[in-house]
Motif scaffolding. Structure first.
Motif, mmCIF file in Angstrom:
data_model
loop_
_atom_site.group_PDB
_atom_site.id
_atom_site.type_symbol
_atom_site.label_atom_id
_atom_site.label_comp_id
_atom_site.label_asym_id
_atom_site.label_seq_id
_atom_site.Cartn_x
_atom_site.Cartn_y
_atom_site.Cartn_z
ATOM 1 N N ILE A 349 0.785 -1.314 0.040
ATOM 2 C CA ILE A 349 0.141 -0.122 0.094
ATOM 3 C C ILE A 349 0.805 1.277 -0.024
ATOM 4 O O ILE A 349 0.461 2.191 -0.394
ATOM 5 C CB ILE A 349 -0.934 0.163 1.235
ATOM 6 N N VAL A 350 2.115 1.203 0.484
ATOM 7 C CA VAL A 350 2.860 2.425 0.647
ATOM 8 C C VAL A 350 3.519 2.621 -0.836
ATOM 9 O O VAL A 350 4.199 1.868 -1.454
ATOM 10 C CB VAL A 350 3.945 2.387 1.497
ATOM 11 N N GLY A 351 3.437 3.974 -1.056
ATOM 12 C CA GLY A 351 3.928 4.394 -2.579
ATOM 13 C C GLY A 351 5.438 3.895 -2.561
ATOM 14 O O GLY A 351 6.098 4.104 -1.778
ATOM 15 N N LYS A 352 5.936 4.063 -3.927
ATOM 16 C CA LYS A 352 7.225 3.784 -4.285
ATOM 17 C C LYS A 352 7.924 5.346 -4.433
ATOM 18 O O LYS A 352 7.374 6.221 -5.085
ATOM 19 C CB LYS A 352 7.216 2.988 -5.815
ATOM 20 N N GLY A 353 9.340 5.344 -3.745
ATOM 21 C CA GLY A 353 9.913 6.537 -3.952
ATOM 22 C C GLY A 353 10.222 7.228 -2.601
ATOM 23 O O GLY A 353 10.757 8.242 -2.657
ATOM 24 N N ILE A 354 10.174 6.512 -1.412
ATOM 25 C CA ILE A 354 10.344 6.877 -0.175
ATOM 26 C C ILE A 354 11.616 6.168 0.340
ATOM 27 O O ILE A 354 11.850 5.036 0.579
ATOM 28 C CB ILE A 354 9.338 6.806 0.962
ATOM 29 N N ILE A 355 12.889 7.040 0.493
ATOM 30 C CA ILE A 355 13.959 6.486 0.944
ATOM 31 C C ILE A 355 13.983 6.309 2.361
ATOM 32 O O ILE A 355 14.080 7.484 3.019
ATOM 33 C CB ILE A 355 15.070 7.117 0.115
ATOM 34 N N GLY A 356 14.495 5.174 2.797
ATOM 35 C CA GLY A 356 14.693 4.997 4.303
ATOM 36 C C GLY A 356 15.934 5.335 4.861
ATOM 37 O O GLY A 356 16.907 5.750 4.328
ATOM 38 N N PRO A 357 16.161 5.383 6.251
ATOM 39 C CA PRO A 357 17.268 5.554 6.679
ATOM 40 C C PRO A 357 18.712 4.641 6.099
ATOM 41 O O PRO A 357 19.672 5.108 6.340
ATOM 42 C CB PRO A 357 17.121 5.240 8.281
ATOM 43 N N ASP A 358 18.087 3.523 6.025
ATOM 44 C CA ASP A 358 19.259 2.747 5.282
ATOM 45 C C ASP A 358 19.518 2.977 3.689
ATOM 46 O O ASP A 358 20.361 2.307 3.151
ATOM 47 C CB ASP A 358 18.710 1.225 5.329
ATOM 48 N N GLY A 359 19.029 4.073 3.454
ATOM 49 C CA GLY A 359 19.167 4.486 1.926
ATOM 50 C C GLY A 359 18.769 3.662 0.953
ATOM 51 O O GLY A 359 18.953 3.778 -0.376
ATOM 52 N N LYS A 360 17.494 2.866 1.179
ATOM 53 C CA LYS A 360 16.916 2.150 0.153
ATOM 54 C C LYS A 360 15.307 2.482 0.367
ATOM 55 O O LYS A 360 14.856 3.099 1.043
ATOM 56 C CB LYS A 360 17.093 0.472 0.618
ATOM 57 N N ASP A 361 15.098 2.207 -0.808
ATOM 58 C CA ASP A 361 13.451 2.519 -1.167
ATOM 59 C C ASP A 361 12.591 1.731 -0.058
ATOM 60 O O ASP A 361 12.720 0.451 -0.068
ATOM 61 C CB ASP A 361 12.856 2.353 -2.422
ATOM 62 N N TYR A 362 11.691 2.251 0.330
ATOM 63 C CA TYR A 362 10.947 1.656 1.528
ATOM 64 C C TYR A 362 10.457 0.455 0.899
ATOM 65 O O TYR A 362 10.130 -0.822 1.673
ATOM 66 C CB TYR A 362 9.707 2.669 2.026
ATOM 67 N N THR A 363 9.799 0.482 -0.425
ATOM 68 C CA THR A 363 8.996 -0.706 -1.055
ATOM 69 C C THR A 363 9.916 -1.876 -1.424
ATOM 70 O O THR A 363 9.523 -3.016 -1.537
ATOM 71 C CB THR A 363 8.313 -0.278 -2.242
ATOM 72 N N GLU A 364 11.122 -1.591 -1.082
ATOM 73 C CA GLU A 364 12.138 -2.902 -1.357
ATOM 74 C C GLU A 364 11.922 -3.900 -0.362
ATOM 75 O O GLU A 364 12.305 -5.027 -0.859
ATOM 76 C CB GLU A 364 13.526 -2.521 -1.314
ATOM 77 N N ARG A 496 11.902 3.413 13.605
ATOM 78 C CA ARG A 496 10.509 3.874 13.118
ATOM 79 C C ARG A 496 9.951 3.083 11.929
ATOM 80 O O ARG A 496 9.040 2.722 11.624
ATOM 81 C CB ARG A 496 10.752 5.250 13.170
ATOM 82 N N PHE A 497 11.039 2.938 11.044
ATOM 83 C CA PHE A 497 10.823 2.446 9.780
ATOM 84 C C PHE A 497 10.408 1.035 9.918
ATOM 85 O O PHE A 497 9.349 0.418 9.379
ATOM 86 C CB PHE A 497 11.862 2.593 8.716
#
Length: 551
Positions: A349-364, A496-497
């Motif tokens: 459900i979460v859209g593509k394009g949000i970079i997390g603290p680990d430097g990766k896209d959340y959707t990965e 948090r992520f």
């Protein structure tokens, strides 16, 4: 998106993230002498009639676009969707709980009234007031005492927003929020002129009383037809506004709107007919932009579902049935053969394009199902639920609005469900009616979608808390609610992520929503329209736009 493919794009696109807006047709003279030689007027077809232009009540993207260009908040968003000073400067306490905003001097409403800090306090508390019935009330639960007031368990005086004088607003949060400043740039955090609102309950339906504080003022509003915005001479940053007029039209029929665009009647159109998308992208008459948004179906599992159809409500209350419906859908086929505008099949459900603290896209880290579907597994789940090959299932109702080609997508889904023995009846409702039906949960399954309000997974997740009025499916899981609350209080970015991932795991296991695809945005925008900012959050900002070289 590569700049070599689209010549008019400046401010280059997003690298690996959607955390950046795009400026269209950036000119080197920033709207100088050449701009002055052209008539500074743009006609933009939004494609639908806004539900309302009241910032506290607006939830649709068409209304938000009007409000975003007519109103202004404490903060604005830059090209990276990060907060920069708007109508205020600010300071933040060391514990990140207290924000002190200092309004710029001599701010005025479009009618000449002074903009006061009390206007912000009034509007935020008005939005939280349960009598206002704002669907965005949950977005102000970040304020100390905000949720308690909205749920009738606290007072307005206890809410953490206070105008200490005409130019100072002190805001106290329940817990630190890393994106709070970005929230203040959203339409539901914008102020209203308290004097005007309290003197006329229908103020938001008439251009004479739609008083605003942004780069443009509303000079004409004809419901179902158009809104006319003109440069606001009382705007604090008026010297940056080059346009004299912005005509916003509400032509819902895509083909008609596109024909008007091709003939020069429209300078910008919000949608392109899917039959014309590929050719328009190739010849440059349309451009594709990143859009942090997810298209999905909401399944009504609320207490109100039984009143719509008790048989359907019983069937859809079973997670196995919902998962079977999900797995019967081939998203790749939909984006390749139906929508045809570069959409990406969704697997969460979460859209593509949000970079997390680990430097990766959340959707990965989210892949809950094969986007191409799995017919055999879908049939197995239906059989386990007691409906082998769909036997015993009632006909399900699939609701949508006809604008933007949604009917074709719903038709494709209807055909896919038939492969597992599920019959669905399609029902179409005009946009405003559809929005009301969905909010009131008077449906079985409905087309839905969400454009991010800020670049963080929480914008997709907290609306499914049981307390959220944006929770169209009526999902109610105390464990999910607790995870979202925990994520909002967690200070460590990675933890948090991780908590948000746990929450999405739970949501996708319960499957009250069926993600279909991650949006891209294809719009028609003439080459002579310069400086408009196309946000990844589905809003075009015209504050710095101008016309250059229009023949």
């Amino acid at each position: 998106m590569k700049t070599s493919k689209v010549k008019q794009l400046c401010a280059v696109a997003l690298a690996a993230t959607l955390g950046m807006s795009i400026l269209v047709g950036c000119g080197s003279n920033k709207g100088g002498d050449k701009a002055a030689a052209s008539k500074q007027e743009i006609t933009y077809n939004l494609g639908a009639d806004p539900r309302t232009l009241d910032p506290a009540l607006c939830t649709d993207t068409t209304g938000t676009t009007v409000i975003a260009n007519a109103f202004s908040g404490l903060a604005e968003l830059d090209e990276n969707e990060k907060a920069i000073p708007g109508q205020a400067e600010w300071e933040v306490s060391n514990d990140k709980l207290t924000y002190t905003f200092h309004l710029k001097k001599d701010l005025k409403w479009s009618n000449g009234d002074p903009v006061k800090a009390s206007d912000y306090e009034y509007e935020w508390k008005r939005l939280l007031n349960p009598e206002t019935a704002s669907e965005y009330a949950y977005a102000l639960y970040y304020l100390k005492g905000g949720e308690a007031y909205n749920k009738g368990k606290g007072s307005a005086d206890a809410v953490g927003v206070k105008a200490t004088d005409d130019n100072t607003l002190v805001v106290t949060l329940e817990a630190p929020c890393p994106y709070f400043l970005e929230l203040t740039a959203q339409s539901y955090y914008f102020p209203v002129d308290q004097k005007v609102v309290e003197s006329n309950k229908d103020w938001a339906n008439d251009a004479k009383t739609l008083v605003s504080n942004g780069p443009f003022k509303i000079t004409n509003y004809t419901i179902k037809d158009s809104v006319v915005l003109e440069k606001n001479e009382n705007y604090y940053d008026k010297d940056k506004v080059k346009l004299d007029k912005l005509n916003l039209k509400f032509v819902a029929e895509e083909t008609s709107a596109w024909a008007s665009y091709k003939s020069g009647q429209f300078d910008v159109v919000d949608t392109v007919p899917k039959s014309d998308v590929q050719g328009a992208l190739k010849d440059g008459s349309a451009k594709s932009f990143p859009n942090l948004a997810t298209y999905y179906l909401s399944i009504n599992i609320s207490d109100k579902a039984k009143a719509v159809d008790p048989n359907a409500a019983k069937v859809l209350s079973d997670p196995k049935v919902r998962k079977a419906l999900n797995l019967a859908i081939d998203r790749q086929s939909i984006v390749d053969n139906v929508t045809k505008a570069g959409q990406i099949p969704a697997h969460g459900i979460v859209g593509k394009g949000i970079i997390g603290p680990d430097g990766k896209d959340y959707t990965e880290k989210t892949s809950y199902f094969d986007p191409k579907g799995n017919i055999e597994e879908a049939k197995k789940l239906l059989a386990e639920a007691g409906y082998p090959d769909g036997q015993g299932l009632p006909t399900l109702q699939l609701l949508y609005n006809p604008e933007s080609g949604h009917g074709d997508t719903m038709q494709a889904i209807q055909d896919m469900w038939k492969k597992i023995g599920v019959n669905a009846e399609l029902q179409s409702q005009e946009w405003k009616v559809f929005l009301t039906t969905r909010v009131q949960k008077q449906f079985e399954i409905a087309r839905d979608g969400w454009n991010a309000d800020y670049v963080d997974p929480m914008t997709f997740l907290d609306m499914f808390q049981s307390t959220s009025d944006q929770n169209n499916c009526g999902y109610n899981n105390p464990s999910y609610d607790a995870l979202i609350d925990a994520a909002k209080k967690e200070l460590d970015p990675q933890k948090r992520f991780d908590i948000m991932h746990q929450a999405e795991d739970m949501l996708m296991n319960d499957m009250p929503v069926i993600p279909l695809y991650y949006y891209t945005r294809t719009i028609g925008i003439k080459d002579y329209v310069k400086g408009a900012r196309v946000s990844v959050m589905n809003t075009i900002y015209f504050k710095n736009a101008y016309v250059e070289g229009k023949k």
